[in-house]
Design a protein around this motif. Sequence first.
Motif, mmCIF file in Angstrom:
data_model
loop_
_atom_site.group_PDB
_atom_site.id
_atom_site.type_symbol
_atom_site.label_atom_id
_atom_site.label_comp_id
_atom_site.label_asym_id
_atom_site.label_seq_id
_atom_site.Cartn_x
_atom_site.Cartn_y
_atom_site.Cartn_z
ATOM 1 N N LYS A 118 -0.538 0.714 -6.528
ATOM 2 C CA LYS A 118 -1.376 1.534 -7.411
ATOM 3 C C LYS A 118 -1.680 0.764 -8.698
ATOM 4 O O LYS A 118 -2.807 0.766 -9.184
ATOM 5 C CB LYS A 118 -0.671 2.861 -7.725
ATOM 6 C CG LYS A 118 -1.509 3.812 -8.552
ATOM 7 C CD LYS A 118 -0.790 5.133 -8.770
ATOM 8 C CE LYS A 118 -1.646 6.089 -9.583
ATOM 9 N NZ LYS A 118 -0.958 7.383 -9.791
ATOM 10 N N ARG A 146 0.847 -1.201 0.000
ATOM 11 C CA ARG A 146 0.000 0.000 0.000
ATOM 12 C C ARG A 146 0.878 1.245 0.000
ATOM 13 O O ARG A 146 1.844 1.341 0.726
ATOM 14 C CB ARG A 146 -0.909 0.024 1.213
ATOM 15 C CG ARG A 146 -2.241 -0.564 0.926
ATOM 16 C CD ARG A 146 -3.291 -0.043 1.892
ATOM 17 N NE ARG A 146 -4.594 -0.502 1.468
ATOM 18 C CZ ARG A 146 -5.376 -1.296 2.173
ATOM 19 N NH1 ARG A 146 -5.004 -1.684 3.366
ATOM 20 N NH2 ARG A 146 -6.548 -1.663 1.711
ATOM 21 N N GLY A 147 0.495 2.207 -0.834
ATOM 22 C CA GLY A 147 1.247 3.450 -0.912
ATOM 23 C C GLY A 147 2.379 3.418 -1.923
ATOM 24 O O GLY A 147 3.045 4.426 -2.150
ATOM 25 N N THR A 148 2.605 2.273 -2.555
ATOM 26 C CA THR A 148 3.664 2.161 -3.562
ATOM 27 C C THR A 148 3.064 2.169 -4.963
ATOM 28 O O THR A 148 1.860 1.985 -5.144
ATOM 29 C CB THR A 148 4.479 0.863 -3.388
ATOM 30 O OG1 THR A 148 3.625 -0.254 -3.705
ATOM 31 C CG2 THR A 148 5.013 0.714 -1.976
ATOM 32 N N ASP A 193 -7.530 3.368 0.706
ATOM 33 C CA ASP A 193 -7.313 3.464 -0.747
ATOM 34 C C ASP A 193 -8.113 4.581 -1.411
ATOM 35 O O ASP A 193 -8.096 4.709 -2.638
ATOM 36 C CB ASP A 193 -7.662 2.128 -1.413
ATOM 37 C CG ASP A 193 -6.755 1.006 -0.970
ATOM 38 O OD1 ASP A 193 -5.608 1.286 -0.566
ATOM 39 O OD2 ASP A 193 -7.188 -0.165 -1.018
#
Length: 144
Positions: free
Chosen positions: A53, A47-49, A80
């Motif tokens: 995405k 998450r967040g990378t 998200d």
Amino acid sequence: MDKELNMEREYRLYDEMMKEKKEKLGILEGAYDEVVRRIRDRIKSMRGTNDYKRFLKNSILWAVSIIGSRELMIMVSKADESITRELISELGLNAVVNTTNEDILGAVVSSMDGSVRVDATLDSRLGLMEHQIKTLLARLASSG
């Protein structure tokens, strides 16, 4: 008397075979649960990378291809929401984003009228592949 002894032996043999089969299935279920847990943890850690995405983008695009419309309602985990809004803009979608407190990985996408709904979450997609994953694990176990 011999018939009874033979039947008793056959029953014991059958019983032992069933116990062994049940034990193997239990091991297979445990291995499957562990594989799914590790995949889920790995995706969650992303998450967040850009990789996450890309995962979310592909999930949404897969759902869009099934729904056949660019006017959508998209439900995602609160974590998200911002990345989903970015993707909607990037992809030129006309979509309403709803969030859930549930920690889903991926998205649940539906047409605006709700007539078509696609569960493009990781858990749902892994569920669709459950048989193939278990078959692969069984093959790996028998060849090792």
